[in-house]
Design an enzyme around this catalytic site. Structure first.
Site, short mmCIF file in Angstrom:
data_model
loop_
_atom_site.label_atom_id
_atom_site.label_comp_id
_atom_site.label_asym_id
_atom_site.label_seq_id
_atom_site.Cartn_x
_atom_site.Cartn_y
_atom_site.Cartn_z
CB SER A 291 69.85 -12.99 69.32
OG SER A 291 70.21 -13.06 70.63
CG ASP A 292 70.73 -6.59 71.47
OD1 ASP A 292 71.70 -7.09 72.39
OD2 ASP A 292 70.58 -5.40 71.27
CD1 TRP A 293 69.72 -9.42 77.77
CD2 TRP A 293 72.06 -9.53 77.99
NE1 TRP A 293 70.01 -9.68 78.99
CE2 TRP A 293 71.42 -9.86 79.34
CE3 TRP A 293 73.37 -9.14 77.64
CZ2 TRP A 293 72.32 -10.28 80.31
CZ3 TRP A 293 74.29 -9.55 78.84
CH2 TRP A 293 73.88 -10.10 80.28
N GLY A 294 68.80 -11.42 74.86
CA GLY A 294 67.41 -11.70 75.28
C GLY A 294 66.25 -11.38 74.29
CB SER A 295 66.51 -9.93 70.78
OG SER A 295 67.37 -10.67 70.04
#
Ligand code: NOJ
Length: 755
Positions: A291-295
């Protein structure tokens, strides 16, 4: 099972399979090991393998809560962290890897990830600049060096290349990609992945590569960071996805990162169609989606998930294997399985992918493979790496205008060097400067000094106020003009002016969208005053995106686009200005005349009313031209190239196109020969032009060469609205030249079946 007994188990498998063929054996052994491990893992350990944390000290996204940070090391010990990001340096990596391997129950090594985007310690040009070189060998080499340096600091996974095709200069992250074109973007994606991953991913100096962001992030509405993207299937399949397909099919990128944005209403992290049906299904991707950061957790803000548990459910169902910094998988997935909400097989599949990556990287053989203090001591920022950075920086410079042959500098004139950026040792490092030391780039001023140029320097005005940092908003000087007078005087007293203007490194990149894309602060005013004082002005532009240079183009005789070129920027720019290097860069993105034209790109679909001879009711602006300031693929040289003898010949598998290119100037130079195609009539409206081939060649003065290109079904076909690739026979226009505005053209009829 303890770590020791696990390794005995693994040894046992090795003996069992001793008779098998070597490759098959290692494949079987690997599978057996992974199966054995998965069978042994608790639900918590499985969810943990799918969890990635950032080092508390070095964050590249919103800071997590302090209490969670303190827990991180404990969690590694409990065996519930699969990977960390932003932990750099062999000693730091060793400490954490040791906890994972020696203190956790199963001793599974972690992968160490980092954003190695345009270099680790030696900064190379920002990716958009490197794309302007159109030199795939140099680009691959740049990624290779980044991978050598990153792995010498304990890293074995980079979140690069960013391959989001984008038509949005307002979007700060265009600095990180290869521009607006899917064909060029695909070639560069392949080169970069090959550079990072090399021939053997388990070697100590190669690292896993990530294709990101999947998908549509380059199309964020109005260029505003993290905004939604609405994209039709034709654009999705023909423009956005080709670099991803290429990076997987041709270079076997081992990981893919999903994206912050919603695409057509669905957050990419929870998008089953993109991740499960397309990527893992149709395309057969067997690597890891991170995932992207905190997505994951941001799906709550998107109004897609109810709460953290729901976000974890939707992300794993969507196909997102590893959760970066949302902290939803480790706490939520086990109970989701226990409560029968999701099937454990989903976790097993994701864990298998993560463990496979660890095997690919050789971490099961030696968890400390990338931890080598001698390499860290000797392989960073070497003379060889800096020489490579200088070479690609030279080739990334784009000469936009050179009237009256103001350039190259003669070497005998007196020069006023003006502008804060001319003396800036930090901005050239670019936005993603990884482990580069602050203020360590060669400035233009230092480049001039090293070349023995006779010049006076005047700053004119500061660009920013205070210190810009990755995690804070930059403050631009909009009032202080106290240095203008000295700058004007210096300009008057010199034969020529070289003025360096543009953006600070931290005005482009993540979170750095701009609504106006002219020169920030008081720079435009300075430019106009200096030009009035001395019209023999050369403008050097440092930026992470296309800027609106319309006033400059209408007035200033010479303009050089110098991006953020990395450590060797000052030398490379000087090399070009003095003519030691003949510029050969070509724009990977269209430069608009004004921001109102955005999105503006070369491969647009025609309208039903393109005719400029019609009054009022045709596709135009009443207050701006349709044409861009500089088109995609454009760039000048100190010599000139003439194109002739465009020929086409039918071949079994397509059409061969040949063209003669002659250097008609008086010095050697390199040209990027570009081939464009237009499908005149098809079942969907097709772009006015599409890049379908390019070759970069160097010719001596007076020398000529004939180049050939092949147009097969692959180049002449397209994806239809269902996402199927089709070739439709018919009439095509072929254009060849030095930019997307190439005039030399020929019509071809392709009515035979192409296989
Ligand atoms: C957010 C960015 O979008 C992504 O590209 C990057 O890799 C991560 N942060 C990690 O720093």
């Amino acid at each position: 099972m303890t770590m020791k007994s696990f390794f005995l188990l693994v040894l046992g498998f090795g003996v069992l399979l001793a008779g098998a063929h070597a490759n098959e054996q290692s494949e079987l052994t690997r599978r057996a090991k992974i199966d054995a491990l998965i069978a042994e893992m608790t639900l918590e350990e499985k969810a943990g393998q799918l969890t990635q944390f950032s080092d508390p000290g070095d964050i590249t996204g919103p800071a997590p809560s302090g209490s969670r940070d303190k827990k991180k090391r404990k969690l590694i010990k409990s065996g519930v962290v699969g990977s960390v990001l932003n932990v750099v340096g062999v000693e730091n990596v060793r400490v954490l890897q040791k906890i994972a391997v020696e203190e956790s129950r199963l001793g599974i090594p972690m992968v160490f990830a980092y954003d190695v985007i345009h270099g680790q310690k030696t900064m190379f040009p920002i990716p958009l600049a490197e794309a302007a070189s159109w030199d795939l060998d140099l680009i691959e080499h740049s990624a290779r060096i980044a991978s050598i340096e990153a792995s010498a600091q304990g890293i074995n996974w980079t979140f690069a290349p960013m391959i989001d095709v984008s038509r949005e200069p307002r979007w700060g992250r265009v600095m990180e990609g290869a521009g607006e074109d899917p064909f060029l973007g695909a070639e560069i994606a392949v080169a970069r992945v090959r550079g990072f991953q090399g021939e053997d991913l388990s070697a100590h100096d190669t690292i896993a590569s990530t294709l990101k962001h999947f998908a549509g992030y380059g199309f964020v509405e109005s260029g505003k960071e993290y905004n939604r993207a609405d994209v039709g299937t034709i654009t999705l399949h023909n423009i956005i996805l080709p670099p991803f397909r290429a990076g997987l099919e041709r270079a076997n990128a081992r990981t893919v990162m999903n994206s912050f944005n919603t695409l057509n209403g669905v957050p990419a992290t929870g998008d089953r169609y993109l991740q499960r049906d397309l990527l893992k299904g149709e395309w057969g991707f067997d690597g890891v989606i991170v995932s992207d950061w905190g997505s994951g957790i941001e799906m709550i803000e998107h109004g897609f998930a109810e709460d953290e548990r729901d976000a974890a459910r939707l992300a794993i169902l969507g196909g997102s294997d590893m959760d970066m910094e949302s902290f939803i998988y480790a706490p939520k997935l086990p109970s989701l399985v226990r409560d029968g909400v999701i099937n454990e097989a989903l976790l097993d599949d994701a864990v298998r992918r993560v463990l496979n990556l660890k095997f690919d990287l050789g971490l099961f053989e030696d968890p400390y493979r990338y931890i080598d203090a001698v390499r860290e001591e000797t392989q960073l920022f070497t003379a060889e790496h800096r020489a490579a950075a200088r070479k690609i920086a030279q080739d990334s410079v784009v000469l936009l205008k050179n009237e009256g042959s103001l350039l190259p500098l003669s070497g005998t004139e007196s020069i006023a060097l003006i502008g804060a950026l001319a003396d800036d040792k930090d901005t050239p490092l670019g936005n993603w400067r990884a482990r580069a030391v602050r203020n360590s780039a060669i400035s233009v001023r230092e480049g001039f000094e090293a070349a023995g140029i006779d010049f006076d320097f005047e700053r004119g005005a500061r660009l920013e106020i205070g210190e810009a940092t990755f995690g804070s908003e930059i403050a631009i000087n909009v009032t202080d003009k106290s240095g203008f007078e000295e700058a004007v005087t210096a300009a008057k007293n010199a034969d020529k002016v070289v003025i360096v203007l543009g953006e600070d490194a931290l005005q482009s990149g993540e979170g750095r969208s701009r609504a106006e894309i002219g020169f920030p602060g008081v720079q435009q005013e300075l430019l106009e005053l200096v030009y009035d004082a001395n019209p023999n002005t050369v403008l050097v532009v440092m930026s992470g995106r296309p800027l609106t240079l319309t006033w400059a183009d209408e007035n200033v005789p010479a303009i050089v686009q110098a991006w953020h070129l990395g450590h060797e920027a000052g030398h490379a720019i000087t090399d070009v200005l003095t003519g030691a290097v003949n510029p050969s860069g070509k724009l990977p993105m269209t430069f608009p005349r004004s921001v109102g034209q955005v999105p503006i790109y070369y491969n647009f679909l025609n309208t039903g009313r393109p005719d400029p001879n019609q009054p009022v009711f045709w596709a135009h602006y009443t207050d701006e031209e349709n044409a861009p300031l500089y088109p995609f693929g454009y760039g000048l040289s100190y010599t000139a190239f003439k194109y002739s003898n465009l020929r086409t010949r039918k071949r079994d598998d397509g059409v061969e196109v040949s063209v003669r290119v002659k250097n008609v100037g008086d010095r050697a130079g390199a040209e990027v020969v570009q081939l464009y195609v237009h499908d005149q009539v098809a079942s969907i409206s097709r772009p006015e032009r599409e890049l379908k081939g390019f070759q970069k060649l160097t010719l001596d003065a007076g020398e000529s060469s004939t180049l050939t290109f092949m147009l097969t079904k692959k180049e002449l076909g397209f994806y239809n609205a269902r996402g199927d690739f089709v070739f439709e026979p018919g009439v095509f226009d072929v254009f060849v030249g030095g930019s997307s505005a190439a005039k030399l053209n020929k019509e071809i009829r392709v009515h035979f079946a192409l296989d």
